[in-house]
Design an enzyme around this catalytic site. Sequence first.
Site, short mmCIF file in Angstrom:
data_model
loop_
_atom_site.label_atom_id
_atom_site.label_comp_id
_atom_site.label_asym_id
_atom_site.label_seq_id
_atom_site.Cartn_x
_atom_site.Cartn_y
_atom_site.Cartn_z
N ASP A 63 0.79 -1.25 0.00
CA ASP A 63 0.00 0.00 0.00
C ASP A 63 0.82 1.30 0.00
OD1 ASP A 63 -1.96 -1.93 0.24
OD2 ASP A 63 -2.82 -1.17 2.09
N ASP A 116 -4.59 -0.81 -1.78
CA ASP A 116 -5.89 -0.65 -1.11
C ASP A 116 -6.83 -0.02 -2.14
OD1 ASP A 116 -6.85 -1.18 1.56
OD2 ASP A 116 -7.00 0.98 1.93
N HIS A 125 -10.78 0.76 -2.60
CA HIS A 125 -12.13 0.74 -2.06
C HIS A 125 -13.16 1.39 -2.99
CE1 HIS A 125 -10.44 -0.53 1.71
NE2 HIS A 125 -9.84 0.61 1.97
N HIS A 160 -17.72 2.16 0.57
CA HIS A 160 -17.10 1.14 1.42
C HIS A 160 -17.50 1.29 2.89
CE1 HIS A 160 -13.75 -1.37 3.07
NE2 HIS A 160 -14.15 -2.10 2.04
N HIS A 181 -10.61 6.99 1.95
CA HIS A 181 -9.24 6.87 1.42
C HIS A 181 -9.20 5.81 0.33
CE1 HIS A 181 -9.49 3.57 4.32
NE2 HIS A 181 -8.59 2.97 3.57
N LYS A 229 -7.05 -4.98 -2.89
CA LYS A 229 -7.81 -5.52 -1.75
C LYS A 229 -8.74 -4.44 -1.21
CE LYS A 229 -3.99 -4.34 1.27
NZ LYS A 229 -4.70 -3.27 2.02
N CYS A 257 -1.95 -2.73 7.62
CA CYS A 257 -1.85 -3.67 6.50
C CYS A 257 -0.55 -4.47 6.50
CB CYS A 257 -2.08 -2.93 5.19
SG CYS A 257 -3.80 -2.38 5.07
C1 VGL Z 1 -4.67 0.59 5.75
C2 VGL Z 1 -6.27 1.38 7.18
C3 VGL Z 1 -7.23 1.29 6.22
C4 VGL Z 1 -3.23 0.22 5.53
C5 VGL Z 1 -5.62 0.46 4.76
O1 VGL Z 1 -2.79 0.18 4.37
O2 VGL Z 1 -2.53 -0.02 6.54
N1 VGL Z 1 -5.01 1.04 6.97
N2 VGL Z 1 -6.90 0.83 5.00
ZN ZN Z 2 -8.31 0.92 3.46
#
Ligand code: VGL
Ligand code: ZN
Length: 202
Positions: A12, A50, A52, A56, A85, A110, A155
């Site tokens: 990410d 990430d 979404h 979401h 986000h 994901k 993550c």
């Molecule tokens: C993440 C919170 C929500 C991450 C992703 O990449 O750590 N944290 N979505």
């Molecule tokens: Zn996320």
Amino acid sequence: MRAADEALIVVDVQNDFCPAGALAAAGGDQIIPRINALMDEFATVVLTQDWHPADHSSFAANHPGAAAFSLFDMPYGPQVLWPVHCVQGTAGAEFHPALRRDPAHLIIRKGFRSAIDSYSAFFENDRKTPTGLAGYLHEIGVKKLTLVGLATDYCVAYSALDGVEHGFSVDLLEGACRAIDLNGSLADARARTLAAGVVWRD
Ligand code: VGL
Ligand code: ZN
């Protein structure tokens, strides 16, 4: 070069997790030069993203009255509600422009199901729905993972735990990660991953 059975998993490294992003990990962009250099050491490089939909269920904005960073009871258990986000197709969801992506063999997205969040690169947050990454890595003969990226305590840590669960040996390079650190989440992630056998390195 590392051994042929080692893979680098870059978690990410997206604009929204970097400074000025919607859910920034402090100093998130500082890790990019090191990650870019590491890519040359590994025969297998995987990027996660990430990704979404706007509706979401992990977004506080989709729960009227709920505050960002509060906990919400999802059918699969408690879930942190995040600021909006990494919405599919937006600039925030793009990889940071400085991140190399040419060396990546696989980009795994994901969190694209509205009803389930997905921190881990292996399982969604219901802990049951697989992303397919374990099958891919096992099939090409990978035995050891090195995890880097954002965020250390979400993550990256969840991916590390699930990597161990899937039988990989897992190194987490702390200096090539940055944390969100919400209510002690970094200390918690460290304790849980160490107990599971994840090796933390600088
Ligand atoms: C993440 C919170 C929500 C991450 C992703 O990449 O750590 N944290 N979505
Ligand atoms: Zn996320």
